[in-house]
Every structure is written in structure tokens, then in C-alpha cells.
Design an enzyme around this catalytic site. Sequence first.
Site, mmCIF file in Angstrom:
data_model
loop_
_atom_site.group_PDB
_atom_site.id
_atom_site.type_symbol
_atom_site.label_atom_id
_atom_site.label_comp_id
_atom_site.label_asym_id
_atom_site.label_seq_id
_atom_site.Cartn_x
_atom_site.Cartn_y
_atom_site.Cartn_z
ATOM 1 C CD GLU A 201 -2.100 -2.132 0.529
ATOM 2 O OE1 GLU A 201 -2.457 -2.421 -0.632
ATOM 3 O OE2 GLU A 201 -1.624 -2.963 1.306
ATOM 4 C CG ASN A 278 -2.094 -4.306 -3.658
ATOM 5 O OD1 ASN A 278 -1.803 -4.885 -2.625
ATOM 6 N ND2 ASN A 278 -1.912 -3.006 -3.825
ATOM 7 C CG ASP A 320 -5.965 -4.541 -2.033
ATOM 8 O OD1 ASP A 320 -4.805 -4.733 -2.420
ATOM 9 O OD2 ASP A 320 -6.302 -4.606 -0.841
#
Length: 582
Positions: A201, A278, A320
Amino acid sequence: MKGRMLRSLGGAAALALVVAGAPLLAQGAGPTDADLMNDAATPGDVLTYGMGPRAQRFSPLKQIDAGNVAKLVPAFAASLGGEKQRGQEAQPIVYDGTIYVTGSYSRLFAFDARTGEEKWQYDARLPDAIMPCCDVVNRGAAIYGDKIIFATLDARVVALNRETGKVVWNKQIADYKEGYSATAAPIIVKGMVITGNSGGEFGVVGAVEARDVNTGELIWHRPVIEGHMGTLRGKDNGITGKTNASWQGDLWKTGGGATWLGGTYDPETNLLFFGTGNPAPWNSHLRPGDNLYTSSTIALDPDTGVIKWHYQTTPHDGWDFDGVNEFIPFDATINGKPMKLGAKADRNGYFYVLDRTNGKLVSASKFVMQTTWADGINLKTGRPNYIEAGRPGAPTTEKGKPVFASPSFLGGKNWMPMAYSQDTGLFYVPSNDWGMDIWNEPIAYKKGAAYLGAGFTIKPIAEDHIGALRAMDPKTGKIMWEYKNKAPLWGGVLTTGGNLVFTGTPEGYLKAFDAKTGQELWKFQTGSGVVGSPVTWEQDGEQYVAVMSGWGGAVPLWGGEVAKSFKDINQGGALWVFKLPR
């Protein structure tokens, strides 16, 4: 003990297991390479994450079985103590009368396996600026010789003396100030500690690397995003993929793909299998292309780190749907043909069976209630049949058009490992049925800052459950039975030769089910949510089962409306050990 195993093997067989270049250990010095490779067949201890290099999480033990499991009682509970509770997602390691278990905030404990008495505790000195995305969890350790080894939230790998807890070596694998961290249990193959990284992230670059188990020195490093150079013993070892083949411009430099769940290993094919996370940012409109090798399973040569094959479960991921889920090797006969296979229950809601020798798709079956982003997987191309209306829209000045997507980004199955029974031929998958409203937003990369470009709200999609433990037949793709749970399932699964399946629930229970029918046979309230992975072993002629208790992880942090429903679950930190009464 497993140290005797080499004496019982023929000379050629023993040499095949003691790989050239791997350290040779003195007799009695501790687990060897051969011991680790044979872990699944020697139930007197638990030496590897997954109870064997293939991580099938199957034990042949049957002293505890479907007929007597209702009598299971606690042998002891050992507290992790203090104020550092949060999510306890670890799997115990058991060797020579000691249980080793990691705890939240990068701690490692050694407990007496007969009494629960603490032998020693190690606390990593974590800096204040660590940036874990999904709680301060740790999923377990690796053991080798006189060492016990684990990863820490500030992106380091630490080796401790297993008798004393004293540091043997401590190596940085990445810069936590850039958003890197590490939470997975390492695996050890051929005298090498093999780890991934966390931080998808934050626009990091996913990678797998191998270090010398005795010194911690780097042997090879393999980024999983196209365009980045790998290394082998300090020298360049080829670029991953081809620069700009599936990424535009410089987006590959911050492409994500964190390898945050660790890997499995198949001695037959000599391949490591890692899942990749992701792509970054979540906003797929900012990065046209398949974005290799994100949301994929990759097979690596353990000697060099070279990628031998890949299979991408969600090309151009916009939800995601990390592809980090464990890839479990198994053998089966399909349409009359014996095959070397591997299975993976992906975040995206599909259960994949691949030929593990080459990564070719054999089958893909939906294992959740709904998949709004795709209506199936094309078996000829291996690609999803996308539902374009199910992709969140491109942002304007503020945000794009929201869509409802299912599964939610927390996945049809998240980190929690499934199990494969060699007796029933079924996989037992801890899954969740939920969805989300998701929309894209403008975003620009900034070092060390969150790099999402999306907003979301997670929602339940069924009145009677979120979690569902499902028994999948890999030959047919059919769900043979399911157990529904009101709260999300977030813990690992164990299956045994006693026709049993064990898993935990956030409500605090460790439960046992009939492996063939799914009937609930036993449960025990541990006092906090069970999100760890249970194990079993034989000691002093008795079979034991152990699991960590302590609610936490991504659900209470990211779960939206779902998290509100279970906000009153108490945190905790304890190792529970069970056996039959004498």
C-alpha cells in the site's frame, strides 16, 4: 527425533536430501535440511510453517479422531502478557520439548512444551515510524540447527539461538521509512532463509530473497515487478520480465506486488512458489496493462532466484485482489492422468488448480457466493472474463463513480492458510462472503506515504454469515460441504488423519469438524478471537493440538460496517495447548 532420519535412509537417499552447498550440522545440533524436507512425515514435532515444505497442513496423527475429539481438554495456556496484545496470527513451531511462537509487535517466545513455562522471550526494538498496513502481526518463525529465525515489522530478519534467545544475526531486508515491513514466516531451503516483503500500500517493490542461514548474508534477490534487476551473490542476475512490457512509463518503479505471505517449496520439482500482491496504486486507470508480476503466483529456482514460470490470477487488478495466497503442491489423477498439481484459493474468489511443473491452468472454480468483477475464468487463455461494469471508474477531479464489488478487497480468502487432506483429497478453505463499495481517487506517489488512489466501504452480503469454511474438491471444483460463521474467518486450518479439520473463529472458539461431512464435533472458548494457525504433534505418546488466541489483523482496522459488528471482541495473547485426558 528427526536427527535419526539420515541414519535410516540409504546413502544415496540421504545425499539427495542433503543438498550440495547446504551447511552440514553436527549430530544433535538441531533440525537439518533433510529434517525440514521430511517434516510432513514425522509427526513428533512441527519444524516448518505449514507442517512441511509444501504447507499442506496435514498430519497423519489419529489418536485424536472424530469419535473422541469431544473429550479434548486444555493441557495448558501460556500468556504473551503485557500491553502488546493485538492480532496473534502465528503458527507454533515445536521441537525437542519446546514450543516457539511469534507474537504481535515482533516478539518471539519459547515455552516448555510439557508445562507451558516460559523459557525466554525476545522483543525486537521497533522504531516509532514503522508503517504496517494491517496490524502489528507476525505469522511465525523458522527453525534450523541451533537457530530460530523470524521477520520483524521494521523489515528485518533476525536469527536467535533457540536455547537462549540471544541474537546470532540481524539483517535489514528493506527500508521501513519507505513503507516496507515484514510479517511472514520465513521458509528454509538448502541452507537458505527465504523471505518476501510487505508494504504494497506504499508503492514499494515486491521481492523474494535468500540469505545464508548461518550468517544472514544475502545470496540472491529477485524483484517481482518487471524492469527491476535481480542479483546473485553480489552480481546482476537479469532483469525481471521486460521493462515496459506491461507497465507504462516509470510506473514499474513503484509498482507494488509485495510478497507478504511467504512461500512454499516442492522438492520434487525444486521450485519455490510465492504469491505477489496488488499493483500500486489501486486505481487501475493510472496504470494501463497487465502490470506483471502483480497478483500472480510465481515459481522460482531456489538456487538462483530466477523466475521459471508465472500465472497471473488478476491481470490489471483494480480491486486490491492480491495474489499472495499460498500455492500448495499436491498430486492427483485427473481424467485418468496422474498430475503434479498445485492449488490456490485466491483473494479474487476463484479456486485455481495449476500444473506445478509449468504453471498451466487446469481448472478455476468459484468458491464464494459471488464474484461481481468477473463471471468466470477462461480455461483456454487463463484470463478472467471481466465484467467491465464491475471495475471502479476513472476519477475526475475528486473521485470516480463508485461500484459495488464482491468479494471485498479483504478477499474471498485473505492470508489465512487452507489445508489439504491426503486422506479425503479435499482442500479446506477459510473463506469470507462480503462485498464493498469502491471508488477511485486521484493519487500521486510520495515516498513513505500511502499510495492507494481509492476509497471503499466493506459490507456484508448475507444475513446469516460472513465466514465460511468450505471443503473443495480440486478434481471437480465442487464445494463438498461448508460451515457458516457469523463473523469473518481469519485463522488458518489444520487437518488430520483422525478425520478432523480444526480452525478458529473471531468469537473466540477453536473448533473441530468432521473432515468428510463438515459436522461440528467440538469447540473451546479461548477468551479472545482465534486468528492463528493450529498445529498438532505427538509427545510422550500423546497427541497435542496448539493454537494462538488473540483477536486482531486487518478486519478490525479496515472492515468498515463489518468491523462495527464485531467491535466488542476482546484482544488477547495466549498459546493454548490441548490433549485428550488420560
